[in-house]
Structures are given as structure tokens and as C-alpha cells.
Design an enzyme around this catalytic site. Structure first.
Site, PDB file in Angstrom:
ATOM      1  N   TYR A 135      -0.851   6.266   0.672  1.00 22.03           N
ATOM      2  CA  TYR A 135      -0.376   6.589  -0.612  1.00 22.03           C
ATOM      3  C   TYR A 135      -0.987   5.589  -1.640  1.00 22.03           C
ATOM      4  CZ  TYR A 135       2.950   8.524  -3.722  1.00 22.03           C
ATOM      5  OH  TYR A 135       3.739   8.967  -4.856  1.00 22.03           O
ATOM      6  N   LYS A 163      -3.250  10.357  -0.275  1.00 27.30           N
ATOM      7  CA  LYS A 163      -2.895  10.855  -1.744  1.00 27.30           C
ATOM      8  C   LYS A 163      -3.365   9.786  -2.722  1.00 27.30           C
ATOM      9  CE  LYS A 163       1.717  12.224  -4.164  1.00 27.30           C
ATOM     10  NZ  LYS A 163       2.912  11.976  -4.120  1.00 27.30           N
TER      11      LYS A 163
END
Length: 298
Positions: A135, A163
Site C-alpha cells: 500500500y 495499491k
């Protein structure tokens, strides 16, 4: 990895006036979003107020969502904390709940070295047997992943992608080219179309909670080569984003996503509560979104 090439709602966490989590309302939100075409759920991320929830609450949210979904769409659990041990515990609990993948921000607050951050991820990855999404959200963590510092992690077979919640699309394009077998997921709703253009294959977004139909149209029109139509729909998404920013992104998305009378749109303190003017503007925006959905469908 095709399970991750989808439009994911960065799911809000419904809470009552006393700040307690309303798990029944959470189940209703999941069902309402599934009916509108949401293709997956990302639990306990920024939109879900992860860092304002206890570890037990985070486990409860993931357990309820996976039970509610019952395999209809993939569920990804964000398990990041500042502590390796706590992140491992959340990751193991998420795996037991049956998630499709876990995701985690790098450890924060302390100025951890790149080696310490890498070891944090590898220790968590090796503690579970479930796919992992890195992330990247440097505006919150002060750690920016790119091709140079994420390569070791992205070569791990259990790390399936990242992400990317960062406006640096050059960095995203370089990652896509360097790791074509990984899934790179857009994290900023306002740049979904641009992220698709540089190779993102999915999105996880706050406003997917309230306008999933528009994200599906951007993707479908981009895939069909209808760039004018895709730009038009992205502009509609961005009009919604602009209003949410003016009234508090997370509070506003939560208010619009939760329709029950005993569920507030407020996020846990220190987020400020919505006032009457905020709610009036958001009620008007709700109608605007409905117009976008209906007009664009026609």
C-alpha cells in the site's frame, strides 16, 4: 490475480452516535453496494478509519464483511499498523476469515529505515499464506514506494501487486513496466482514467462507496476506446470528489454511504463532525450522483 482486477469499494465503517461500530448496518451497506455493482471490498483502509479502530474492532469488521459477502466478491483486508507483531496478528485473523488478500501500509511515525520497512513487510508476508498488496500512500506515511525501493518486495511470489494512492503516475508507469505480472491498483478516485492509461488494472476508492456505476463506465469506455466518453464520466466522478473534499472526504463518503437513521456520518474524533450545512450540501450531492448515473446510462 484476476480476483484483484476489479472495482473495489474502500468500505466505510458505520458507527452509531456513541462511536460504536454497527455491524448490522455494515452488512446492509455491503448488500446495497453489491446491488449497485461493486466488485470487491477493501476493509479497514483510510475510508474505514482503520487507525481509529481497535485491533479487535478491525477483526470484527473483516469477519462481518467476509461472512456477509459469502464468496460473491473478493474481500481485501488492510492490516497495517506501526507494529510488526500487531500487523502479523491482524493478517492471520484476516486469513482465517477467508479474505482474498491482505494489504498494508508501511510502519509509520518513527523514521524507519528502508531496511526496517522491508523486513516488516517480509515478516508479515512469511507469516501468512494469502496474497499481499503493498500500500503506497506517501502523503500519510512519508514513505513513497517506487521501482527502486519496492523491487525486492515485488519479486516475492506472495506479493501480487500494489495499491498506488499517489499522484505520481510516472512512478506507477515505471512499476507497471518493470513488473508486468503484478496487479497495480489505482487509489485516487480523481485519477482513475489516467491510472488506467499507464497500466493500472483495478481501483480501490472512497467514492466507489457512493458512485460505483461511474467507475464501471470509465473502465468500460476506456476499454472500448471511447476516450471522450471515459473523460466525461471521469469528470462527473471528479465533481463528486470536489464536493466531498470541501466538506471532509471521509465524513462525507460515510454520510452518503450509510442511510440508516441511527448511523451517523461522523468519523471518530479528532475528525470534525458534519454540521447542518454539510449535510444539506451532501443531500444535494446525492441527487446529483443519481442524475449522473441516470443520464450517463441513457
Amino acid at each position: 490475480m484476476s480476483d484483484l482486477e476489479r472495482i473495489f469499494s474502500a468500505l466505510v465503517t458505520p458507527t452509531r452516535a456513541d462511536d460504536s461500530i454497527d455491524l448490522d448496518a455494515l452488512g446492509e451497506v455491503v448488500e446495497e453496494q453489491l446491488a449497485r455493482g461493486v466488485e470487491g471490498f477493501y476493509c479497514c483502509g483510510s475510508s474505514g478509519e482503520a487507525l481509529l479502530l481497535s485491533l479487535d474492532e478491525r477483526q470484527q469488521v473483516v469477519e462481518r464483511v467476509t461472512r456477509q459477502v459469502a464468496g460473491r466478491v473478493p474481500v481485501v483486508a488492510h492490516v497495517g499498523t506501526a507494529s510488526t507483531a500487531q500487523t502479523v496478528a491482524l493478517a492471520r485473523a484476516a486469513q482465517e476469515s477467508g479474505v482474498a488478500a491482505i494489504s498494508m501500509i508501511p510502519p509509520y511515525y518513527y523514521a524507519f529505515t528502508p531496511d526496517e520497512i522491508e523486513r516488516y513487510y517480509l515478516e508479515v508476508v512469511e507469516a501468512v499464506d494469502v496474497p499481499v498488496l503493498l500500500y503506497n500512500i506517501p502523503q500519510f506515511t512519508r514513505v513513497a514506494f517506487d521501482k527502486s525501493n519496492a523491487s525486492t518486495l515485488l519479486t516475492h511470489p506472495r506479493v501480487v501487486g500494489m495499491k498506488h494512492t499517489d499522484h505520481n503516475l510516472y512512478s506507477l508507469e515505471r512499476l507497471v513496466q518493470a513488473f508486468p505480472d503484478k496487479v497495480f491498483v489505482n487509489g485516487f478516485d480523481e485519477q482513475y482514467l489516467s491510472a488506467l492509461a499507464v497500466g493500472a488494472r483495478a481501483t480501490i476508492g472512497t467514492t466507489v462507496n457512493i458512485q460505483p456505476e461511474l467507475f464501471a463506465r470509465v473502465r468500460d469506455r476506456f476499454a472500448a476506446g471511447d476516450l471522450a466518453g471515459a473523460r466525461r464520466t471521469q469528470s462527473q466522478i471528479n465533481e463528486v470528489v470536489e464536493t466531498l473534499v470541501a466538506h471532509g472526504v471521509f465524513q462525507s463518503a460515510k454520510y452518503l454511504a450509510c442511510a440508516r437513521g441511527d448511523v451517523t456520518g461522523n468519523c471518530r474524533r479528532p475528525f470534525r463532525p458534519l454540521d447542518d450545512d454539510d449535510r444539506a450540501a451532501l443531500d444535494a450531492l446525492r441527487g446529483r450522483i443519481a442524475t449522473f448515473v441516470a443520464e450517463d446510462a441513457a
